[in-house]
Design an enzyme around this catalytic site. Structure first.
Site, PDB file in Angstrom:
ATOM      1  N   HIS A  12      -2.291  -1.854  -3.930  1.00  0.00           N
ATOM      2  CA  HIS A  12      -0.856  -1.549  -3.826  1.00  0.00           C
ATOM      3  C   HIS A  12      -0.132  -2.500  -4.782  1.00  0.00           C
ATOM      4  O   HIS A  12       0.443  -3.518  -4.368  1.00  0.00           O
ATOM      5  CB  HIS A  12      -0.341  -1.731  -2.398  1.00  0.00           C
ATOM      6  N   ASP A  66       2.600   4.712  -1.792  1.00  0.00           N
ATOM      7  CA  ASP A  66       2.283   5.132  -3.162  1.00  0.00           C
ATOM      8  C   ASP A  66       1.851   6.599  -3.168  1.00  0.00           C
ATOM      9  O   ASP A  66       2.232   7.380  -4.043  1.00  0.00           O
ATOM     10  CB  ASP A  66       1.178   4.240  -3.732  1.00  0.00           C
TER      11      ASP A  66
HETATM   12  P1  NAD Z   1      11.819  -8.702   5.594  1.00  0.00           P
HETATM   13  O1  NAD Z   1      11.870 -10.029   4.919  1.00  0.00           O
HETATM   14  O2  NAD Z   1      13.076  -7.935   5.853  1.00  0.00           O
HETATM   15  O3  NAD Z   1      11.119  -8.892   7.005  1.00  0.00           O
HETATM   16  C1  NAD Z   1       9.930  -9.608   7.164  1.00  0.00           C
HETATM   17  C2  NAD Z   1       9.968 -10.218   8.555  1.00  0.00           C
HETATM   18  O4  NAD Z   1       8.724 -10.848   8.768  1.00  0.00           O
HETATM   19  C3  NAD Z   1      11.063 -11.283   8.723  1.00  0.00           C
HETATM   20  O5  NAD Z   1      11.857 -10.948   9.844  1.00  0.00           O
HETATM   21  C4  NAD Z   1      10.264 -12.568   8.962  1.00  0.00           C
HETATM   22  O6  NAD Z   1      10.899 -13.434   9.882  1.00  0.00           O
HETATM   23  C5  NAD Z   1       8.972 -12.005   9.535  1.00  0.00           C
HETATM   24  N1  NAD Z   1       7.820 -12.901   9.427  1.00  0.00           N
HETATM   25  C6  NAD Z   1       7.521 -13.780   8.439  1.00  0.00           C
HETATM   26  N2  NAD Z   1       6.421 -14.460   8.745  1.00  0.00           N
HETATM   27  C7  NAD Z   1       6.007 -13.993   9.938  1.00  0.00           C
HETATM   28  C8  NAD Z   1       4.924 -14.331  10.785  1.00  0.00           C
HETATM   29  N3  NAD Z   1       4.051 -15.287  10.467  1.00  0.00           N
HETATM   30  N4  NAD Z   1       4.800 -13.656  11.944  1.00  0.00           N
HETATM   31  C9  NAD Z   1       5.671 -12.709  12.291  1.00  0.00           C
HETATM   32  N5  NAD Z   1       6.740 -12.368  11.546  1.00  0.00           N
HETATM   33  C10 NAD Z   1       6.879 -12.999  10.376  1.00  0.00           C
HETATM   34  O7  NAD Z   1      10.782  -7.858   4.777  1.00  0.00           O
HETATM   35  P2  NAD Z   1      10.517  -6.277   4.833  1.00  0.00           P
HETATM   36  O8  NAD Z   1      11.414  -5.617   3.850  1.00  0.00           O
HETATM   37  O9  NAD Z   1      10.501  -5.818   6.241  1.00  0.00           O
HETATM   38  O10 NAD Z   1       9.063  -6.228   4.186  1.00  0.00           O
HETATM   39  C11 NAD Z   1       7.966  -6.797   4.857  1.00  0.00           C
HETATM   40  C12 NAD Z   1       6.763  -6.845   3.926  1.00  0.00           C
HETATM   41  O11 NAD Z   1       6.345  -5.540   3.576  1.00  0.00           O
HETATM   42  C13 NAD Z   1       6.993  -7.569   2.593  1.00  0.00           C
HETATM   43  O12 NAD Z   1       5.831  -8.334   2.309  1.00  0.00           O
HETATM   44  C14 NAD Z   1       7.114  -6.430   1.600  1.00  0.00           C
HETATM   45  O13 NAD Z   1       6.778  -6.855   0.295  1.00  0.00           O
HETATM   46  C15 NAD Z   1       6.098  -5.495   2.169  1.00  0.00           C
HETATM   47  N6  NAD Z   1       6.184  -4.098   1.710  1.00  0.00           N
HETATM   48  C16 NAD Z   1       4.995  -3.441   1.547  1.00  0.00           C
HETATM   49  C17 NAD Z   1       4.994  -2.125   1.151  1.00  0.00           C
HETATM   50  C18 NAD Z   1       3.706  -1.364   0.960  1.00  0.00           C
HETATM   51  O14 NAD Z   1       3.766  -0.222   0.498  1.00  0.00           O
HETATM   52  N7  NAD Z   1       2.533  -1.900   1.286  1.00  0.00           N
HETATM   53  C19 NAD Z   1       6.212  -1.479   0.921  1.00  0.00           C
HETATM   54  C20 NAD Z   1       7.403  -2.159   1.124  1.00  0.00           C
HETATM   55  C21 NAD Z   1       7.376  -3.483   1.534  1.00  0.00           C
HETATM   56  C1  LMR Z   2       7.108  -1.284  -2.591  1.00  0.00           C
HETATM   57  O1  LMR Z   2       6.119  -0.721  -3.089  1.00  0.00           O
HETATM   58  O2  LMR Z   2       8.200  -0.705  -2.411  1.00  0.00           O
HETATM   59  C2  LMR Z   2       7.020  -2.742  -2.226  1.00  0.00           C
HETATM   60  O3  LMR Z   2       5.677  -3.125  -2.040  1.00  0.00           O
HETATM   61  C3  LMR Z   2       7.697  -3.573  -3.263  1.00  0.00           C
HETATM   62  C4  LMR Z   2       7.702  -5.041  -2.912  1.00  0.00           C
HETATM   63  O4  LMR Z   2       7.350  -5.844  -3.791  1.00  0.00           O
HETATM   64  O5  LMR Z   2       8.055  -5.387  -1.766  1.00  0.00           O
END
Ligand code: NAD
Ligand code: LMR
Length: 328
Positions: free
Chosen positions: A187, A159
Site C-alpha cells: 500500500h 487501492d
Molecule cells: P488520525 O490521526 O485521525 O487517527 C489516528 C488515531 O490513532 C488517533 O486518535 C491516535 O490517538 C490513535 N493512536 C495512535 N497511537 C495509538 C495506539 N498506540 N493505540 C491506539 N490508538 C492510537 O488518523 P486516521 O486518518 O484515522 O488514519 C489512521 C491511519 O490509517 C494512518 O496511519 C493513515 O496513514 C492510515 N491510512 C491507511 C490507509 C490504507 O489504505 N491502508 C488509508 C488511509 C489512511
Molecule cells: C491513502 O492511501 O489514502 C493513505 O494511505 C494516505 C496516507 O499517507 O495516509
C-alpha cells in the site's frame, strides 16, 4: 438473532474511526443479523474525545450495537476479540525519515501483536490499516506467536476500490461492471494495479483502453491517489478508507462473490514468486472465512517487473524493522 461478536478497533477517536465505527454498528461489516460489541482502543490523551464518540454511537440507537468497551490498554481492548481493526498509527511528521516512522510504529504494533496473541479469540481476524500498513501487519504478526500468521492482513482494498472507480470512469461504465482487478504488493506508490485479467461488462478491460493511458495515467493515478487526497483535503482519506476496511472484513468474514476476486494484503506463501512471509497484496477468493490466492494467473514481463519492484520495497521495509529487532 446471533450471539454478539467482539470487534476491536484501535485509533478509535481518529478520522477513520469516526466513519468506521458507525458503519460497523449499522451492520455493514458483518451483516444485518450480527450484533457487535465494540472494543475501542485509544492512547490515554484521546480517551476524552473517544468518550464523545461513544456518546454519538449510543445516540445512533443502533439495534445491532450490543455494548461498547473503551480502554487505553490493548490487553483490555483485544480481550476475546473476534475481529481487530488496527487503525491507530504514528503519522509521518515533518523531517521524519522512513526508519523513524517504522521505529515509532514498532512501538505500537509490537505490543499490540503481543496482546492479540495473549488475549484475543483464537480465531481473530486482524486487519492493519495504519501506515505503513503492510509492514505494521508484519510487526504485529511476528509478535503474536500464539496465532496463525495467516490471521494478519493489511489493507490494499482502498487501492482496489480506487482502481475500479478510475477504470469505470474512463470507460463510462458503472463500477459494478468492473471485475477482477488486482492490487499487487505494498500500500504505497510502488503498488501495481493490474488490469491484465480485469473485465468490464464481461469483456477484457485492456481491450477497452489504450496501453499508454494504462501505463502513464492509470497506474500512477491509482498509486498516488492517497497523496492527491491529502493535497486536496488537507488530511488523509478517511471515509473511503473506512469503507474499504468494511469491504475487506466483510469479504473475509462472509466470503467473496462467485467468480470474482478481491485484493488483500496477506502473508506470501511464495505464490507468484513473491518472497515467503512478506505481507503483500494478492488476488484472493474467500470461502468459509478462509482466503485463498487465485492460482495460475498468467504473468507478463510488464507485470513481473512491477510485482517484483513492490516486493523489493516490502523486503527493504522488512529488513529495516528486522534491524530494529521488531521481526525475525
Ligand atoms: P488520525 O490521526 O485521525 O487517527 C489516528 C488515531 O490513532 C488517533 O486518535 C491516535 O490517538 C490513535 N493512536 C495512535 N497511537 C495509538 C495506539 N498506540 N493505540 C491506539 N490508538 C492510537 O488518523 P486516521 O486518518 O484515522 O488514519 C489512521 C491511519 O490509517 C494512518 O496511519 C493513515 O496513514 C492510515 N491510512 C491507511 C490507509 C490504507 O489504505 N491502508 C488509508 C488511509 C489512511
Ligand atoms: C491513502 O492511501 O489514502 C493513505 O494511505 C494516505 C496516507 O499517507 O495516509
Amino acid at each position: 438473532m446471533k450471539e454478539p461478536v467482539r470487534v476491536a478497533v484501535t485509533g478509535a477517536a481518529g478520522q477513520i474511526g469516526y466513519s468506521l465505527l458507525f458503519r460497523i454498528a449499522a451492520g455493514d461489516m458483518l451483516g444485518p443479523d450480527q450484533p457487535v460489541i465494540l472494543q475501542l482502543l485509544e492512547v490515554t490523551p484521546a480517551l476524552k474525545a473517544l468518550s464523545g464518540v461513544v456518546m454519538e454511537l449510543n445516540d445512533g440507537a443502533f439495534p445491532l450495537l450490543h455494548s461498547i468497551v473503551t480502554s487505553d490498554d490493548p490487553m483490555v481492548a483485544f480481550k476475546d476479540a473476534d475481529y481487530a481493526l488496527l487503525v491507530g498509527a504514528m503519522p509521518r511528521k515533518a523531517g521524519m525519515e522512513r526508519g523513524d516512522l517504522l521505529s515509532a510504529n514498532g512501538g505500537i504494533f509490537k505490543p499490540q501483536g503481543e496482546a492479540l496473541s495473549e488475549v484475543a479469540s483464537r480465531g481473530v481476524k486482524v486487519l492493519v490499516v495504519g501506515n505503513p500498513a503492510n509492514t505494521n501487519a508484519l510487526i504485529a504478526q511476528q509478535n503474536a506467536p500464539k496465532l496463525d500468521p495467516k490471521q494478519f492482513t493489511a489493507m490494499v482494498r482502498l487501492d482496489h476500490n480506487r482502481a475500479i472507480s478510475q477504470l469505470a470512469a474512463k470507460i463510462g461504465s458503472p463500477v459494478s461492471a468492473v471485475k477482477n482487478i488486482t492490487i499487487w504488493g505494498n500500500h504505497s506508490s510502488t503498488q501495481y494495479p493490474d488490469l491484465s485479467q480485469a473485465t468490464v461488462n464481461g469483456k477484457p478491460a485492456l481491450g477497452q483502453v489504450d496501453q499508454s493511458w494504462y501505463e502513464t495515467e492509470y497506474i500512477p493515478t491509482v498509486a498516488k491517489r492517497g497523496a492527491a487526497i491529502i493535497e486536496a483535503r488537507g488530511a488523509s482519506s478517511a471515509a473511503s478508507a473506512a469503507s474499504a476496511a468494511i469491504d475487506h472484513m466483510r469479504d473475509w468474514a462472509l466470503g467473496t462473490q462467485e467468480g470474482e476476486w478481491v485484493s488483500m494484503g496477506i502473508p506470501s506463501d511464495g505464490s507468484y514468486g513473491i518472497p515467503e512471509g512478506l505481507i503483500y497484496g494478492f488476488p484472493v477468493t474467500v470461502k468459509g472465512g478462509q482466503y485463498t490466492v487465485v492460482p495460475n494467473l498468467p504473468v507478463s514481463d510488464f507485470s513481473r517487473a512491477r510485482m517484483d519492484a513492490t516486493a523489493q520495497e516490502l523486503a527493504e521495509e522488512r529488513d529495516a524493522v528486522r534491524g530494529l529487532g521488531l521481526v525475525k
